[in-house]
Design a protein around this motif. Structure first.
Motif, PDB file in Angstrom:
ATOM      1  N   VAL A 121      -0.481 -10.069  -6.158  1.00 42.06           N
ATOM      2  CA  VAL A 121      -1.273  -9.557  -7.219  1.00 42.06           C
ATOM      3  C   VAL A 121      -2.065  -8.328  -6.930  1.00 42.06           C
ATOM      4  CG1 VAL A 121      -2.958  -9.996  -8.989  1.00 42.06           C
ATOM      5  CG2 VAL A 121      -1.614 -11.922  -8.290  1.00 42.06           C
ATOM      6  N   ALA A 122      -1.346  -7.051  -7.180  1.00 45.31           N
ATOM      7  CA  ALA A 122      -1.703  -5.731  -6.743  1.00 45.31           C
ATOM      8  C   ALA A 122      -3.543  -5.634  -6.848  1.00 45.31           C
ATOM      9  CB  ALA A 122      -0.967  -4.840  -7.176  1.00 45.31           C
ATOM     10  N   PRO A 123      -3.875  -5.988  -8.214  1.00 43.36           N
ATOM     11  CA  PRO A 123      -5.276  -5.838  -8.119  1.00 43.36           C
ATOM     12  C   PRO A 123      -6.343  -6.298  -7.320  1.00 43.36           C
ATOM     13  CG  PRO A 123      -4.303  -6.001 -10.310  1.00 43.36           C
ATOM     14  CD  PRO A 123      -3.481  -6.351  -9.180  1.00 43.36           C
ATOM     15  N   PHE A 124      -5.878  -7.494  -6.587  1.00 42.60           N
ATOM     16  CA  PHE A 124      -6.767  -7.961  -5.679  1.00 42.60           C
ATOM     17  C   PHE A 124      -7.147  -7.517  -4.407  1.00 42.60           C
ATOM     18  CE2 PHE A 124      -5.312 -12.613  -7.554  1.00 42.60           C
ATOM     19  CZ  PHE A 124      -6.070 -12.481  -8.334  1.00 42.60           C
ATOM     20  N   TYR A 125      -6.067  -6.444  -4.135  1.00 40.28           N
ATOM     21  CA  TYR A 125      -6.484  -5.857  -2.867  1.00 40.28           C
ATOM     22  C   TYR A 125      -6.301  -4.539  -3.112  1.00 40.28           C
ATOM     23  CZ  TYR A 125      -3.407  -9.914  -1.290  1.00 40.28           C
ATOM     24  OH  TYR A 125      -3.077 -11.503  -1.118  1.00 40.28           O
ATOM     25  N   PRO A 126      -7.582  -3.909  -2.168  1.00 45.13           N
ATOM     26  CA  PRO A 126      -7.718  -2.363  -2.365  1.00 45.13           C
ATOM     27  C   PRO A 126      -6.515  -1.738  -1.896  1.00 45.13           C
ATOM     28  CG  PRO A 126      -9.577  -3.624  -1.177  1.00 45.13           C
ATOM     29  CD  PRO A 126      -8.619  -4.403  -1.437  1.00 45.13           C
ATOM     30  N   ALA A 127      -6.171  -0.600  -2.597  1.00 48.74           N
ATOM     31  CA  ALA A 127      -5.141   0.074  -2.309  1.00 48.74           C
ATOM     32  C   ALA A 127      -4.692   0.385  -0.656  1.00 48.74           C
ATOM     33  CB  ALA A 127      -5.055   1.492  -2.865  1.00 48.74           C
ATOM     34  N   LEU A 128      -5.932   0.801  -0.024  1.00 42.98           N
ATOM     35  CA  LEU A 128      -5.758   1.076   1.510  1.00 42.98           C
ATOM     36  C   LEU A 128      -5.180  -0.144   2.198  1.00 42.98           C
ATOM     37  CD1 LEU A 128      -5.572   3.051   3.755  1.00 42.98           C
ATOM     38  CD2 LEU A 128      -8.030   2.891   3.828  1.00 42.98           C
ATOM     39  N   VAL A 129      -5.963  -1.383   1.990  1.00 40.57           N
ATOM     40  CA  VAL A 129      -5.628  -2.493   2.652  1.00 40.57           C
ATOM     41  C   VAL A 129      -4.300  -2.981   2.393  1.00 40.57           C
ATOM     42  CG1 VAL A 129      -6.272  -4.983   2.589  1.00 40.57           C
ATOM     43  CG2 VAL A 129      -8.008  -3.170   2.542  1.00 40.57           C
ATOM     44  N   LEU A 130      -3.708  -2.883   1.070  1.00 39.79           N
ATOM     45  CA  LEU A 130      -2.462  -3.492   0.683  1.00 39.79           C
ATOM     46  C   LEU A 130      -1.442  -2.646   1.390  1.00 39.79           C
ATOM     47  CD1 LEU A 130      -0.481  -4.841  -1.375  1.00 39.79           C
ATOM     48  CD2 LEU A 130      -0.999  -3.209  -2.907  1.00 39.79           C
ATOM     49  N   PRO A 135      -0.893  13.840   6.566  1.00 39.49           N
ATOM     50  CA  PRO A 135      -1.835  13.027   5.867  1.00 39.49           C
ATOM     51  C   PRO A 135      -1.655  12.600   4.446  1.00 39.49           C
ATOM     52  CG  PRO A 135      -2.496  15.255   6.005  1.00 39.49           C
ATOM     53  CD  PRO A 135      -1.219  15.152   7.063  1.00 39.49           C
ATOM     54  N   ALA A 136      -2.196  12.060   3.652  1.00 40.61           N
ATOM     55  CA  ALA A 136      -1.964  11.668   2.233  1.00 40.61           C
ATOM     56  C   ALA A 136      -3.344  11.938   1.402  1.00 40.61           C
ATOM     57  CB  ALA A 136      -1.713  10.263   2.074  1.00 40.61           C
ATOM     58  N   ASP A 137      -3.187  12.646   0.366  1.00 38.22           N
ATOM     59  CA  ASP A 137      -4.264  12.983  -0.467  1.00 38.22           C
ATOM     60  C   ASP A 137      -4.178  12.155  -1.716  1.00 38.22           C
ATOM     61  OD1 ASP A 137      -6.004  14.968   0.965  1.00 38.22           O
ATOM     62  OD2 ASP A 137      -4.055  16.061   0.937  1.00 38.22           O
ATOM     63  N   PHE A 138      -5.034  11.728  -2.278  1.00 41.27           N
ATOM     64  CA  PHE A 138      -4.789  10.813  -3.440  1.00 41.27           C
ATOM     65  C   PHE A 138      -5.960  10.832  -4.257  1.00 41.27           C
ATOM     66  CE2 PHE A 138      -4.399   7.122  -6.390  1.00 41.27           C
ATOM     67  CZ  PHE A 138      -3.429   7.258  -6.760  1.00 41.27           C
ATOM     68  N   ALA A 188       0.492   3.618  -6.621  1.00 41.99           N
ATOM     69  CA  ALA A 188       0.640   5.077  -6.431  1.00 41.99           C
ATOM     70  C   ALA A 188      -0.083   5.525  -5.130  1.00 41.99           C
ATOM     71  CB  ALA A 188       0.171   5.927  -7.691  1.00 41.99           C
ATOM     72  N   ALA A 189      -1.116   4.903  -4.783  1.00 40.67           N
ATOM     73  CA  ALA A 189      -1.876   5.374  -3.520  1.00 40.67           C
ATOM     74  C   ALA A 189      -1.081   4.818  -2.328  1.00 40.67           C
ATOM     75  CB  ALA A 189      -3.232   4.699  -3.447  1.00 40.67           C
ATOM     76  N   ALA A 190      -0.459   3.457  -2.577  1.00 41.02           N
ATOM     77  CA  ALA A 190       0.252   3.065  -1.358  1.00 41.02           C
ATOM     78  C   ALA A 190       1.656   3.891  -1.039  1.00 41.02           C
ATOM     79  CB  ALA A 190       0.650   1.733  -1.538  1.00 41.02           C
ATOM     80  N   LYS A 191       2.159   4.190  -2.299  1.00 43.33           N
ATOM     81  CA  LYS A 191       3.215   5.214  -1.942  1.00 43.33           C
ATOM     82  C   LYS A 191       3.018   6.375  -1.412  1.00 43.33           C
ATOM     83  CE  LYS A 191       6.814   2.824  -4.318  1.00 43.33           C
ATOM     84  NZ  LYS A 191       8.163   2.879  -3.725  1.00 43.33           N
ATOM     85  N   ALA A 192       1.936   6.825  -1.672  1.00 45.92           N
ATOM     86  CA  ALA A 192       1.240   8.215  -0.974  1.00 45.92           C
ATOM     87  C   ALA A 192       1.171   7.957   0.452  1.00 45.92           C
ATOM     88  CB  ALA A 192       0.097   8.655  -1.624  1.00 45.92           C
ATOM     89  N   LEU A 193       0.379   6.824   0.635  1.00 46.45           N
ATOM     90  CA  LEU A 193       0.256   6.500   1.975  1.00 46.45           C
ATOM     91  C   LEU A 193       1.501   6.498   3.028  1.00 46.45           C
ATOM     92  CD1 LEU A 193      -2.774   4.369   1.345  1.00 46.45           C
ATOM     93  CD2 LEU A 193      -2.866   6.356   2.871  1.00 46.45           C
ATOM     94  N   LEU A 211      -2.616   6.609   7.374  1.00 48.13           N
ATOM     95  CA  LEU A 211      -2.346   5.126   7.267  1.00 48.13           C
ATOM     96  C   LEU A 211      -2.203   4.572   9.009  1.00 48.13           C
ATOM     97  CD1 LEU A 211      -2.102   2.684   5.395  1.00 48.13           C
ATOM     98  CD2 LEU A 211       0.276   2.967   5.604  1.00 48.13           C
ATOM     99  N   GLY A 212      -3.172   3.543   9.035  1.00 47.93           N
ATOM    100  CA  GLY A 212      -3.073   2.777  10.529  1.00 47.93           C
ATOM    101  C   GLY A 212      -1.811   2.664  11.089  1.00 47.93           C
ATOM    102  N   VAL A 213      -0.788   1.881  10.219  1.00 48.36           N
ATOM    103  CA  VAL A 213       0.545   1.535  10.481  1.00 48.36           C
ATOM    104  C   VAL A 213       1.353   2.158   9.768  1.00 48.36           C
ATOM    105  CG1 VAL A 213       1.983  -0.215  11.190  1.00 48.36           C
ATOM    106  CG2 VAL A 213      -0.389  -0.416  11.609  1.00 48.36           C
ATOM    107  N   PRO A 214       2.218   3.164   9.903  1.00 51.19           N
ATOM    108  CA  PRO A 214       3.308   3.871   9.177  1.00 51.19           C
ATOM    109  C   PRO A 214       4.507   2.747   8.854  1.00 51.19           C
ATOM    110  CG  PRO A 214       2.706   5.358  10.734  1.00 51.19           C
ATOM    111  CD  PRO A 214       2.194   3.791  11.298  1.00 51.19           C
ATOM    112  N   PRO A 215       5.077   2.437   7.825  1.00 48.70           N
ATOM    113  CA  PRO A 215       5.972   1.446   7.901  1.00 48.70           C
ATOM    114  C   PRO A 215       7.383   2.140   8.470  1.00 48.70           C
ATOM    115  CG  PRO A 215       5.952   2.807   5.689  1.00 48.70           C
ATOM    116  CD  PRO A 215       4.621   3.154   6.380  1.00 48.70           C
ATOM    117  N   VAL A 216       8.163   1.050   8.922  1.00 49.00           N
ATOM    118  CA  VAL A 216       9.371   1.292   9.581  1.00 49.00           C
ATOM    119  C   VAL A 216      10.556   1.844   8.567  1.00 49.00           C
ATOM    120  CG1 VAL A 216      10.248  -0.980   9.680  1.00 49.00           C
ATOM    121  CG2 VAL A 216      11.049   0.654  11.391  1.00 49.00           C
ATOM    122  N   THR A 217      10.446   1.068   7.284  1.00 44.94           N
ATOM    123  CA  THR A 217      11.236   1.505   6.122  1.00 44.94           C
ATOM    124  C   THR A 217      11.024   2.916   5.629  1.00 44.94           C
ATOM    125  OG1 THR A 217      11.634  -0.804   5.680  1.00 44.94           O
ATOM    126  CG2 THR A 217      12.078   0.573   3.885  1.00 44.94           C
ATOM    127  N   ALA A 218      11.790   3.804   5.580  1.00 44.68           N
ATOM    128  CA  ALA A 218      11.719   5.197   4.824  1.00 44.68           C
ATOM    129  C   ALA A 218      11.000   5.026   3.372  1.00 44.68           C
ATOM    130  CB  ALA A 218      12.937   5.916   4.923  1.00 44.68           C
TER     131      ALA A 218
END
Length: 293
Positions: free
Chosen positions: A75-84, A141-144, A131-136, A156-163
């Motif tokens: 449930v995406a609204p439960f998690y702040p965007a940066l945390v998610l 750096p990311a601006d949103f 949208a914020a997660a996709k930017a991160l 982002l603290g941990v960049p994803p391994v998946t492009a």
């Protein structure tokens, strides 16, 4: 493309130390299932495995090597965007790119009240957070600048391994949900959809975005199945695969029709007691899967 079958770790796992859920996940991998799924509840529902999907799937990632890991749905609204974004990227990394982030807007008023998020904002917050997660995930750096999230030169603290970040499957059947699929998703994720509904969703996505854009999407759905001879622990919240008295042939026929309609992945929700889950998975692998085209 062959229909990929997964299995939900719900509805009735006593979490305890997690050993049962991890044993089931390892067995699912041995049997050749494509993925396992964990839902997202914060309060005791009395109905299923009420755990955090990202936490439990992290344990599953460490216990398996091939199995894909689906939040069904977070449930995406439960998690702040940066945390998610950071939690999902972390699981993407530790699993070697096996995470599929199934997301939805949620529905439970008690949970929204408990986390201090107005339920009326759930759609807008889901759009903002995705949208914020996709930017991160895609920019360093990311601006949103959104209605609920503002980022300035954020790394982002941990960049994803998946492009581009883990694939996102967006749940829901409304027009708003389908527009969200097209804006943010790599796939659509339904619940209990039959072949006619899958056909309808595919048509609606094409009407909204054109065939070229819509046909790139994965179409997936959860489905309900109680194998014969195995007692149900809870009632399935929808028509079960194969009807009220399923046989290998009737279940395979239903799955075949879903595949013909365009479904490419199906999560089997097995409403049986924990001690019968592996038996149910083995029945599917031995009796149903060989009948699929």
């Amino acid at each position: 493309m062959p229909l990929r079958l997964g299995v939900s770790l719900q509805p009735r796992w006593p979490l305890d130390d997690g050993a049962g859920a991890l044993r089931a996940a390892r067995r699912a991998e041995e049997l050749g299932f494509d993925h396992v799924a964990v839902g997202n509840r914060l309060l005791d529902s009395g109905f299923g495995l009420d755990s955090d999907p990202l936490v439990l799937l992290s344990a599953v990632a460490g216990a398996t090597t091939r199995l894909r890991l689906l939040t069904s749905v977070l449930v995406a609204p439960f998690y702040p965007a940066l945390v998610l974004a950071n939690q999902a990227a972390t699981l993407d990394v530790v699993s070697g790119g096996r995470l599929i982030l199934g997301v939805g807007t949620g529905w439970n008023p008690a949970e929204f009240a408990a986390v201090g998020v107005p339920a009326r904002e759930r759609g807008a917050r889901t759009d903002d957070h995705l949208a914020a997660a996709k930017a991160l995930w895609t920019r360093r750096p990311a601006d949103f600048d959104g209605p609920f999230t503002t980022l300035h030169q954020a790394h982002l603290g941990v960049p994803p391994v998946t492009a581009g970040g883990p694939p996102v499957w967006v749940g829901g059947h409304s027009d708003a949900a389908l527009r969200r699929v097209l804006r943010f998703g790599d796939g659509w994720y339904g619940t209990g959809a039959d072949a006619a509904e899958v056909t309808g969703v595919r048509r609606r996505l094409r009407d909204l975005a054109g065939a070229e854009h819509a046909d790139r999407l994965t179409l997936a759905s959860a489905a309900f199945l109680t194998p014969p001879g195995i007692p149900a622990a809870v009632p399935a919240p929808g028509r079960p695969l194969g009807g009220a008295a399923p046989t290998p042939a009737s279940v395979a026929d239903d799955l075949g029709r879903l595949a013909e309609a365009g479904l490419t992945a199906c999560t089997l929700w097995l409403p049986v007691a924990a001690e019968h889950v592996e038996e149910a998975m083995e029945w599917v692998a031995a009796e149903v899967a060989p009948r699929l085209p």
